[in-house]
Design a protein around this motif. Structure first.
Motif, PDB file in Angstrom:
ATOM      1  N   THR A   1       0.823  -1.317   0.083  1.00 47.26           N
ATOM      2  CA  THR A   1      -0.259   0.004  -0.110  1.00 47.26           C
ATOM      3  C   THR A   1       0.847   1.130   0.053  1.00 47.26           C
ATOM      4  OG1 THR A   1      -1.524  -1.153   1.091  1.00 47.26           O
ATOM      5  CG2 THR A   1      -1.880   1.249   1.182  1.00 47.26           C
TER       6      THR A   1
ATOM      7  N   SER B   1      -3.181   3.011  -9.653  1.00 47.57           N
ATOM      8  CA  SER B   1      -3.107   2.263  -8.179  1.00 47.57           C
ATOM      9  C   SER B   1      -1.871   2.728  -7.465  1.00 47.57           C
ATOM     10  CB  SER B   1      -3.228   0.829  -8.528  1.00 47.57           C
ATOM     11  OG  SER B   1      -1.780   0.333  -9.093  1.00 47.57           O
TER      12      SER B   1
ATOM     13  N   GLN C   1      -2.608   5.686  -4.845  1.00 46.38           N
ATOM     14  CA  GLN C   1      -3.404   5.484  -3.718  1.00 46.38           C
ATOM     15  C   GLN C   1      -2.735   5.083  -2.519  1.00 46.38           C
ATOM     16  OE1 GLN C   1      -6.764   6.414  -4.526  1.00 46.38           O
ATOM     17  NE2 GLN C   1      -5.740   6.683  -6.557  1.00 46.38           N
TER      18      GLN C   1
ATOM     19  N   ARG D   1      -4.240   4.669   0.382  1.00 45.53           N
ATOM     20  CA  ARG D   1      -5.363   3.780   1.249  1.00 45.53           C
ATOM     21  C   ARG D   1      -5.453   2.577   0.968  1.00 45.53           C
ATOM     22  NH1 ARG D   1      -7.028   9.133   1.328  1.00 45.53           N
ATOM     23  NH2 ARG D   1      -6.666  10.172   3.508  1.00 45.53           N
ATOM     24  N   THR D   2      -5.243   2.104  -0.100  1.00 41.90           N
ATOM     25  CA  THR D   2      -5.436   0.869  -0.513  1.00 41.90           C
ATOM     26  C   THR D   2      -4.295   0.113  -1.448  1.00 41.90           C
ATOM     27  OG1 THR D   2      -6.208   1.541  -2.735  1.00 41.90           O
ATOM     28  CG2 THR D   2      -7.809   1.275  -1.150  1.00 41.90           C
TER      29      THR D   2
ATOM     30  N   SER E   1      -1.766  -1.711  -3.960  1.00 43.83           N
ATOM     31  CA  SER E   1      -1.511  -1.452  -5.355  1.00 43.83           C
ATOM     32  C   SER E   1      -0.973  -2.827  -5.816  1.00 43.83           C
ATOM     33  CB  SER E   1      -0.614  -0.236  -5.631  1.00 43.83           C
ATOM     34  OG  SER E   1      -0.010  -0.320  -6.841  1.00 43.83           O
TER      35      SER E   1
END
Length: 172
Positions: A108, A120, A123, A125-126, A128
């Motif tokens: 992440t 991705s 980001q 918070r999520t 990748s």
């Protein structure tokens, strides 16, 4: 530029021979890592930002060093490999794992350049898939060092010259 040059030479067609001179250039980055407590090239520290990949990885960090040097197995394999280089590569690999991979094996991103939020790896918070694949590809080149890297206590590694003296623990 040195790391980028090493990546280019490693992928040259026809293959560029891994001459002693090229390996000597590769050893410069490993020496910088080993000497981090007493020497710090301007803007090339080895703290938390170095150990945590910033996406896309375009600056000096553990990911960039391992991405370039992982293409030169003579640094850790064979009769002429320096044990200090092998140990440095294992420490860097351990840092890359501890500061970037979550317990489930995904990445992440903790840092990303602005303008990449639609990707991705932009980001924070999520997990990748792209960043995970890139980190695992770099680590895969160093599979022979997995046992050595697993034995490294990254919290016990010293910081860069000018730092607090102890490593900041990984966020994950």
């Amino acid at each position: 530029m040195t790391l980028e040059g090493l990546r280019v030479l490693a992928g040259a067609q026809p293959p560029f021979p891994q001459a002693e001179e090229v390996l000597a250039v590769a050893q410069v980055a490993l020496r910088a890592w080993r000497m981090r407590s007493t020497e710090k090239p301007y803007m090339f520290g080895h703290g938390t930002a170095f150990k945590t990949a910033k996406w896309p990885p375009t600056w000096y960090g553990a990911y960039a060093v391992l991405d370039a040097l992982g293409r030169y197995p003579a640094l850790w394999r064979g009769g002429q490999a320096d044990p200090a280089d092998r140990a440095s590569l294992a420490e860097l690999a351990a840092c890359l794992v501890r500061y970037n991979l979550s317990p489930d094996g995904t990445v992440t991103p903790r840092a990303a350049f602005r303008g990449f939020t639609s990707f991705s790896f932009g980001q924070k918070r999520t997990p990748s898939g792209f960043a995970t694949a890139r980190v695992l590809a770099v680590l895969h080149r160093l599979d022979e060092l997995a046992t050595d890297a697993a034995a490294v206590d990254v919290s016990a590694l010293g910081s860069s010259k000018g730092g607090l003296g102890t490593a900041r623990p990984p966020a994950c």
